[in-house]
Design a protein around this motif. Structure first.
Motif, PDB file in Angstrom:
ATOM      1  N   ASN A  38       0.834  -1.197   0.000  1.00  0.00           N
ATOM      2  CA  ASN A  38       0.000   0.000   0.000  1.00  0.00           C
ATOM      3  C   ASN A  38       0.872   1.251   0.000  1.00  0.00           C
ATOM      4  N   LYS A  58      -5.749   5.471  -5.674  1.00  0.00           N
ATOM      5  CA  LYS A  58      -6.326   5.651  -4.343  1.00  0.00           C
ATOM      6  C   LYS A  58      -7.351   4.553  -4.066  1.00  0.00           C
ATOM      7  N   GLU A  59      -8.137   4.203  -5.063  1.00  0.00           N
ATOM      8  CA  GLU A  59      -9.105   3.117  -4.901  1.00  0.00           C
ATOM      9  C   GLU A  59      -8.393   1.795  -4.613  1.00  0.00           C
ATOM     10  N   ASP A  62      -7.425   1.774  -1.087  1.00  0.00           N
ATOM     11  CA  ASP A  62      -8.597   1.460  -0.254  1.00  0.00           C
ATOM     12  C   ASP A  62      -8.851  -0.050  -0.224  1.00  0.00           C
ATOM     13  N   ARG A  63      -8.761  -0.700  -1.383  1.00  0.00           N
ATOM     14  CA  ARG A  63      -8.976  -2.150  -1.434  1.00  0.00           C
ATOM     15  C   ARG A  63      -7.881  -2.883  -0.660  1.00  0.00           C
ATOM     16  N   THR A  66      -8.736  -2.792   2.866  1.00  0.00           N
ATOM     17  CA  THR A  66      -9.778  -3.796   3.097  1.00  0.00           C
ATOM     18  C   THR A  66      -9.150  -5.174   3.269  1.00  0.00           C
TER      19      THR A  66
END
Length: 182
Positions: A38, A58-59, A62-63, A66
């Protein structure tokens, strides 16, 4: 809130759900490697050449968060609602690869990392992603890991390879090819 708790001073940490495990456990290595990945995605997001891809990167971050939350949870004890991945997260990476590949010359040789510092960052991220994938597959041998976690990491490493090629193209940088000695 203090950042330091001193609860890990003896080499143990808590999973989501409260289970205490050694910091050297495979589960910790998995989500630590995802965290490292990340950070490299953040480095890629900050490269000027990726200005138009910042939202997507950025997405992806985020994943990865998660995935980290999923891996940091004790699958047998955590009652906490953890966000999850969706098939569409994998599909998004595939669509982005297809879009980039349509603009790139056909790949006929192996590509070596390099050609530009920004491109090299993408290759480092790809390698860390592959390591994360290997660790997660190892963890899955003894503990529950959602199939989508492995699929996402696998597809993300592919995406990072195509991204490295697209970045080289966008930068006008040489795509360094492997020329094996015979």
């Amino acid at each position: 809130m203090k950042i330091y708790t001193k609860t890990g001073d003896q080499g143990l940490t808590s999973l989501i759900g409260g289970t205490r495990v050694p910091k050297s456990s495979l589960r910790i290595d998995c989500y630590g490697t995802v965290d490292e990945l990340n950070s490299y995605i953040g480095l890629l997001r900050d490269q000027d050449v990726n200005a138009t891809r910042r939202s997507l990167l950025k997405e992806i971050q985020d994943r990865l968060f998660t995935i980290g939350a999923s891996l940091a949870s004790d699958p047998e004890k955590s009652k906490m609602k953890i966000p999850d991945l969706h098939d569409t997260d994998v599909t998004l990476l595939e669509e982005e690869m297809d879009r980039m590949n349509a603009q790139l010359p056909e790949l006929r040789v192996f590509v070596l990392p390099g050609g530009h510092q920004s491109v090299s960052f993408a290759h480092v991220a790809r390698c860390v992603c592959r390591r994360a994938e290997r660790l997660v597959i190892h963890l899955r041998e003894d503990s529950f890991v959602a199939d989508l976690v492995v699929m996402y990491l696998n597809r993300l490493s592919d995406y990072l390879f195509v991204l490295s090629r697209q970045m080289a193209h966008d930068l006008g940088a040489e795509e360094v090819t492997w020329l094996p000695r015979m």
